[in-house]
Write a protein that holds these residues in place. Structure first.
Motif, short mmCIF file in Angstrom:
data_model
loop_
_atom_site.label_atom_id
_atom_site.label_comp_id
_atom_site.label_asym_id
_atom_site.label_seq_id
_atom_site.Cartn_x
_atom_site.Cartn_y
_atom_site.Cartn_z
N VAL A 1 -22.75 15.66 15.23
CA VAL A 1 -21.78 16.43 16.02
C VAL A 1 -22.21 16.46 17.48
CG1 VAL A 1 -20.71 18.68 16.35
CG2 VAL A 1 -21.11 17.81 14.02
N ALA A 2 -23.50 16.78 17.73
CA ALA A 2 -23.99 16.82 19.11
C ALA A 2 -23.93 15.44 19.76
CB ALA A 2 -25.41 17.36 19.11
N LEU B 1 -14.60 13.29 12.95
CA LEU B 1 -15.81 13.31 12.14
C LEU B 1 -15.61 14.24 10.96
CD1 LEU B 1 -18.83 12.72 11.56
CD2 LEU B 1 -19.39 14.60 13.12
N SER B 2 -15.97 13.79 9.77
CA SER B 2 -15.87 14.61 8.55
C SER B 2 -16.97 14.17 7.59
CB SER B 2 -14.49 14.47 7.91
OG SER B 2 -14.26 13.12 7.54
N THR B 3 -17.11 14.88 6.50
CA THR B 3 -18.09 14.51 5.47
C THR B 3 -17.38 14.41 4.13
OG1 THR B 3 -18.65 16.85 5.09
CG2 THR B 3 -20.00 15.63 6.68
N MET B 4 -17.90 13.51 3.28
CA MET B 4 -17.31 13.30 1.96
C MET B 4 -18.32 12.57 1.08
SD MET B 4 -13.76 11.37 0.90
CE MET B 4 -14.37 9.81 1.54
N GLN C 1 -14.14 8.28 12.39
CA GLN C 1 -12.91 7.51 12.53
C GLN C 1 -12.50 7.44 14.00
OE1 GLN C 1 -10.25 9.60 9.83
NE2 GLN C 1 -10.46 7.97 8.30
N VAL C 2 -12.14 6.25 14.43
CA VAL C 2 -11.58 6.03 15.77
C VAL C 2 -10.19 5.46 15.56
CG1 VAL C 2 -11.79 4.78 17.94
CG2 VAL C 2 -13.85 5.63 16.80
#
Length: 426
Positions: free
Chosen positions: A280-281, A344-347, A354-355
């Protein structure tokens, strides 16, 4: 070259395997001969012991005498038809002939007490030939005293016929097996050469593309330098040509740097070279750097990042370069007024980056090749935007080195989405 290499591989494979096969066949034949001969000798020894046990040995006038008796396979004066023996001979302790059945015997014993293979003349059929016999000479003992000898012989015909069959099988089987080994070696050589051929083709294509890409900027530098060395002209024109030389040199420097990166960053990164990184940072700092470029191109650049930290083991500089390459690619191929989004995500224990853009998109035929080096969907547009077709290849190599993967989906005139999957820490 590859045909010759494949032929050499097949040749050496067939030679090595053929040598092993011939050695195995020779050892097998030797063991077969030894085994069958041992079994033959054991059977002959049993018959000889049975004949010896049927003989009567008695002392007559101070001398031991041998009186042979009939055995099931012996007649009174000659061997029965059912007998496999060629002759049976009895000698006294001094080695003189006492009695024989079958072929005539020498008066004096000449053989030593052991197994022997001998050949005798065979005149059957009117043509002289040799018949091979296996002979055993046994000492006869009475009260631990030598009283005579028993000599028995049996033809080796069954054994020789069996070994002839073995040799026939080997004579037919070994060449056929060698042929199969040669064909297999040729086939396996082709399979083994496929990765080398692909690598060679990729190297040739890579070298040709790199040479082509370097030729154009070198020609621009040379032409501007030559014009600058001609008759003096105003300082503004000279300054403009120098700026073109500097710009071209920078472009060449970027290309050479990318080529060096691709050649040096092969394979996965060592685990000890990675460190915990807050994704994230990292992406927030990247957004701050890329926003100015998006605004300059008239694009809307937005992001969706989670509030909590997303931690993974990575090289932060390389990871930032991979995402930067994806964003730069999206900015280049999205017309002014378009949108570019970073998410940005988590799974499933993976971080998903993703862009997404709503630019010109990528044709379906080109989509499987976009991560290849120097591959460009629109060559003319790529040259106008200053691209060399290495950004996506570098991004893929970085993500693969982090044990992740990168994929792309796109629709022409609607936009593209590039997705990065990276394993989370722990």
């Amino acid at each position: 070259m590859f045909t010759r290499s494949r032929r050499n591989l097949a040749y050496w494979f067939a030679l090595s395997m053929g040598g092993i096969l011939v050695l195995f066949a020779g050892v097998s034949y030797y063991l077969s001969v030894e085994g069958q001969l041992q079994a033959f000798d054991q059977a002959l020894y049993k018959k000889s012991k049975a004949i010896a046990s049927g003989a009567t040995i008695r002392l007559h006038r101070g001398q031991w005498q041998i009186e042979p008796e009939e055995a099931p396979w012996l007649g009174s004066d000659r061997l029965s038809r059912s007998s496999d023996l060629v002759y049976v001979r009895w000698y006294n302790a001094k080695g003189y002939l006492v009695r024989f059945i079958g072929l005539p015997a020498p008066i004096r014993l000449t053989a030593v007490p052991e197994f022997q293979t001998i050949a005798i003349a065979d005149l059957q059929g009117g043509e002289p030939s040799s018949q091979w016999l296996r002979q055993i000479t046994l000492p006869l003992l009475q009260n631990q005293q030598l009283v005579g000898y028993l000599q028995v012989a049996e033809p080796l015909t069954p054994l020789r016929e069996s070994l002839d069959r073995v040799r026939l099988y080997l004579a037919l089987g070994v060449p056929v097996t060698l042929g199969i080994i040669g064909i297999t070696g040729w086939f396996l050589g082709g399979i083994a050469m496929q990765p080398t051929r692909r690598a060679y083709d990729q190297l040739q294509r890579f070298t040709a593309d790199a040479s082509h890409e370097l030729r154009a900027p070198l020609a621009a530098v040379l032409s501007n330098a030559q014009v600058g060395l001609m008759s003096p002209e105003d300082s503004a024109q000279q300054h403009l040509r120098l700026e073109k030389i500097v710009e071209t040199a920078k472009s060449m420097s970027v290309l050479i740097g990318n080529l060096l990166f691709l050649s040096r960053r092969e394979g996965a990164l060592a685990l000890e070279s990675l460190k915990p990184v807050d994704l994230v940072a990292l992406l927030r700092s990247l957004i701050h750097d890329q926003t100015a470029q998006a605004i300059a191109q008239g694009l809307t650049f937005t992001s969706q990042l989670p509030e909590q930290a997303v931690t993974l083991n990575a090289d932060p500089d390389l990871l930032k370069q991979a995402v930067t390459n994806l964003l730069s690619n999206a900015f280049k191929y999205t017309p002014s007024g378009g949108n570019v989004q970073l998410r940005l995500s988590t799974m499933s224990r993976h971080a998903i980056i993703q862009v997404e853009d709503n630019g010109i998109g990528i044709p379906a035929a080109d989509l499987p090749h976009i991560f290849e080096r120097f591959y460009r969907v629109d060559t003319a547009r790529s040259r106008q935007t200053g691209g060399f077709g290495l950004g996506l290849a570098i991004a893929q190599q970085i993500i693969t080195a982090h044990r992740g993967r990168i994929t792309a989906t796109s629709t022409v005139e609607k936009g593209s989405t590039f997705q990065i999957e990276l394993p989370l820490k722990g």
